[in-house]
Design an enzyme around this catalytic site. Structure first.
Site, PDB file in Angstrom:
ATOM      1  N   ASP A 293     -14.240   6.613 -38.005  1.00 57.61           N
ATOM      2  CA  ASP A 293     -15.275   6.340 -37.004  1.00 57.61           C
ATOM      3  C   ASP A 293     -14.759   5.240 -36.075  1.00 57.61           C
ATOM      4  O   ASP A 293     -14.331   4.178 -36.532  1.00 57.61           O
ATOM      5  CB  ASP A 293     -16.549   5.885 -37.733  1.00 57.61           C
ATOM      6  CG  ASP A 293     -17.736   5.734 -36.796  1.00 57.61           C
ATOM      7  OD1 ASP A 293     -18.816   6.251 -37.134  1.00 57.61           O
ATOM      8  OD2 ASP A 293     -17.596   5.094 -35.739  1.00 57.61           O
TER       9      ASP A 293
ATOM     10  N   ASP B  49     -17.177  10.331 -31.719  1.00 57.20           N
ATOM     11  CA  ASP B  49     -16.250   9.292 -32.194  1.00 57.20           C
ATOM     12  C   ASP B  49     -15.993   9.298 -33.695  1.00 57.20           C
ATOM     13  O   ASP B  49     -15.417   8.362 -34.205  1.00 57.20           O
ATOM     14  CB  ASP B  49     -16.729   7.905 -31.737  1.00 57.20           C
ATOM     15  CG  ASP B  49     -17.711   7.269 -32.694  1.00 57.20           C
ATOM     16  OD1 ASP B  49     -18.542   7.995 -33.254  1.00 57.20           O
ATOM     17  OD2 ASP B  49     -17.631   6.049 -32.880  1.00 57.20           O
ATOM     18  N   GLU B  50     -16.434  10.348 -34.387  1.00 59.17           N
ATOM     19  CA  GLU B  50     -16.124  10.352 -35.816  1.00 59.17           C
ATOM     20  C   GLU B  50     -15.721  11.736 -36.281  1.00 59.17           C
ATOM     21  O   GLU B  50     -16.051  12.742 -35.649  1.00 59.17           O
ATOM     22  CB  GLU B  50     -17.295   9.814 -36.653  1.00 59.17           C
ATOM     23  CG  GLU B  50     -18.617  10.424 -36.351  1.00 59.17           C
ATOM     24  CD  GLU B  50     -19.719   9.913 -37.269  1.00 59.17           C
ATOM     25  OE1 GLU B  50     -19.551   9.927 -38.494  1.00 59.17           O
ATOM     26  OE2 GLU B  50     -20.762   9.541 -36.746  1.00 59.17           O
TER      27      GLU B  50
HETATM   28  P1  TTP Z   1     -21.564   5.031 -33.420  1.00 61.06           P
HETATM   29  O1  TTP Z   1     -20.315   5.391 -34.145  1.00 61.06           O
HETATM   30  O2  TTP Z   1     -22.866   5.115 -34.164  1.00 61.06           O
HETATM   31  O3  TTP Z   1     -21.461   3.546 -32.847  1.00 61.06           O
HETATM   32  P2  TTP Z   1     -20.240   2.764 -32.234  1.00 61.06           P
HETATM   33  O4  TTP Z   1     -18.977   3.552 -32.300  1.00 61.06           O
HETATM   34  O5  TTP Z   1     -20.625   2.326 -30.852  1.00 61.06           O
HETATM   35  O6  TTP Z   1     -20.145   1.488 -33.144  1.00 61.06           O
HETATM   36  P3  TTP Z   1     -19.630   1.354 -34.647  1.00 61.06           P
HETATM   37  O7  TTP Z   1     -19.221   2.723 -35.103  1.00 61.06           O
HETATM   38  O8  TTP Z   1     -18.494   0.390 -34.572  1.00 61.06           O
HETATM   39  O9  TTP Z   1     -20.789   0.807 -35.414  1.00 61.06           O
HETATM   40  O10 TTP Z   1     -21.697   5.925 -32.123  1.00 61.06           O
HETATM   41  C1  TTP Z   1     -20.603   6.338 -31.338  1.00 61.06           C
HETATM   42  C2  TTP Z   1     -20.947   6.373 -29.874  1.00 61.06           C
HETATM   43  O11 TTP Z   1     -22.042   7.251 -29.639  1.00 61.06           O
HETATM   44  C3  TTP Z   1     -21.373   5.026 -29.336  1.00 61.06           C
HETATM   45  O12 TTP Z   1     -20.288   4.233 -28.866  1.00 61.06           O
HETATM   46  C4  TTP Z   1     -22.334   5.373 -28.256  1.00 61.06           C
HETATM   47  C5  TTP Z   1     -22.905   6.730 -28.645  1.00 61.06           C
HETATM   48  N1  TTP Z   1     -24.287   6.546 -29.130  1.00 61.06           N
HETATM   49  C6  TTP Z   1     -25.340   6.720 -28.229  1.00 61.06           C
HETATM   50  O13 TTP Z   1     -25.125   7.038 -27.054  1.00 61.06           O
HETATM   51  N2  TTP Z   1     -26.615   6.502 -28.699  1.00 61.06           N
HETATM   52  C7  TTP Z   1     -26.891   6.150 -29.988  1.00 61.06           C
HETATM   53  O14 TTP Z   1     -28.060   5.957 -30.358  1.00 61.06           O
HETATM   54  C8  TTP Z   1     -25.789   5.986 -30.908  1.00 61.06           C
HETATM   55  C9  TTP Z   1     -26.040   5.571 -32.343  1.00 61.06           C
HETATM   56  C10 TTP Z   1     -24.529   6.196 -30.435  1.00 61.06           C
HETATM   57 MG    MG Z   2     -18.388   4.436 -34.105  1.00 62.19          MG
END
Ligand code: TTP
Ligand code: MG
Length: 359
Positions: A10, A105-106
């Site tokens: 992730d 992103d994962e």
């Molecule tokens: P996440 O992997 O949940 O968050 P992140 O990568 O920003 O942070 P981390 O993993 O380090 O905790 O989500 C990935 C991307 O998806 C995030 O950068 C933005 C998008 N996203 C949204 O647009 N709305 C949301 O509610 C969430 C959770 C994520």
């Molecule tokens: Mg993330």
């Protein structure tokens, strides 16, 4: 049957990290990615610097700006994020064909066939982290375990830029102390309902029988019963067709910049790739030669042949041609070959030689 080995990766603060990467002035600062819309929008994500103020995804922009008035609001650039996401997937596919992307992103990677044990899986995960950093200047967190739920839990364990493994013998202890809200599929409503039954942690959850949990939560009760015991049978669903097959070797001691020595060292790499192509019944049109010198400067040379190849000798012949185009001065730390534009192999061209095929 051997237990599975699954990697979950992730990206860290995905949108915000890309914005900080592409704009130096945002680095080290609280960055809030989201549409402002006169503060009526919501936060898509924010940098770790902004998280210190309590800002998180899906929070209203107005709350976020109240919590951190000097936070820098950046409009999302979805086309850039999508492009980076594609590149990350390509990097994952260099290590395994069984890759299931989740959101942008994962992804889950099933490396059961590729890795004999956890240590090998750790090497793959760390290599992927390094590749993502080298090629995209972004960090991610990786987790390794024997199912999807635990692999994801592991990747969240040391975020950002983290790595963690949960082996069979460690899982129960971790699950027992896990807050109930962190279990897969437990949203705010279910969390409250579980808490009303006195279930606050995995250990509490394990005190309830399957009969009780299915009575309270129907099918979800069954999943919760399993999760509390570290069981998650979901497969890594790979919908991806491998686009390339490649292999790289980093040398323990840097090589002299001598072309005949390089040819010698490329031979086993070509052999490996040829075996992989044969195993996958594939052949490819594009050959890429990668040479990285001791100062991490990378030279890539690429050529497209008219008829796809898979045999080691053909791959080596193309590499020789590519190597002629390269001027070498510094010592070499890494050599790699990649075959792309793959297609399914059909018989009938095995005896032809590559020299007929160049455009
Ligand atoms: P996440 O992997 O949940 O968050 P992140 O990568 O920003 O942070 P981390 O993993 O380090 O905790 O989500 C990935 C991307 O998806 C995030 O950068 C933005 C998008 N996203 C949204 O647009 N709305 C949301 O509610 C969430 C959770 C994520
Ligand atoms: Mg993330």
């Amino acid at each position: 049957m051997k237990n599975r080995i699954i990697i979950h990766i992730d990206m860290d603060a995905f949108f915000a990290s890309i914005e900080q990467r592409d704009n130096k002035s945002l680095r080290g600062k609280p960055v809030i990615v989201g549409r402002d819309k006169k503060q009526r929008g919501v936060v898509a994500t924010c940098s770790y610097e902004a998280r210190k103020y309590g800002i998180h995804s899906a929070m209203s922009m107005s709350t976020a700006q109240k919590l951190c008035p000097h936070g820098i609001v950046v409009e999302p650039r979805y086309n850039v994020y999508r492009e980076v996401s594609n590149k990350i997937h390509e990097i994952f596919l260099t290590q395994t064909d069984i890759m299931e992307p989740i959101a942008l992103d994962e992804a889950y990677l099933d490396v059961t066939d590729r890795c004999a044990n956890y240590e090998e899986a750790q090497q793959v995960a760390l290599k992927l982290k390094q590749q993502i950093w080298n090629e995209l200047s972004l960090t991610c967190s990786a987790g390794v375990s024997y199912n999807k739920f635990l692999a994801k839990l592991a990747s969240e364990h040391n975020k950002p830029n983290g790595f963690f493994m949960i082996k069979e013998e460690e899982a129960q202890k971790i699950l027992d102390s896990l807050p109930i809200g962190d279990f897969l599929g437990v949203g705010k409503v279910t969390e409250q309902k579980l808490k009303n039954y006195g279930i606050n942690t995995g250990r509490d959850l394990r005190q309830y029988s399957l009969k009780e949990l299915t009575a309270f939560f129907q099918k979800r009760g069954y999943f919760l019963y399993q999760l509390a015991r570290g069981i998650d049978e979901r497969d890594v669903k790979s919908q991806w067709v491998r686009k390339s097959i490649g292999h790289e070797v980093t040398f323990e001691t840097d090589l002299e910049p001598d072309k005949s020595l390089i040819i010698e060292k490329l031979d086993p790499i070509a052999q490996y790739i040829s075996a992989k192509l044969i195993e996958n019944e594939k052949c490819g049109y594009v050959v890429t030669l990668v040479i990285k010198n001791k100062d991490f400067v990378e030279i890539t040379k690429r050529i497209r042949v008219n008829t796809p190849i898979y045999a080691k000798d053909d791959i080596m012949n193309v590499c020789r041609t590519l190597l002629k185009q390269v001027t070498l001065s510094a010592k070499i730390r890494l050599l790699g070959i990649r075959i792309s534009k793959l297609q399914v192999r059909t018989d009938g061209y095995e005896n032809l030689t590559i020299f007929d095929f160049f455009k």
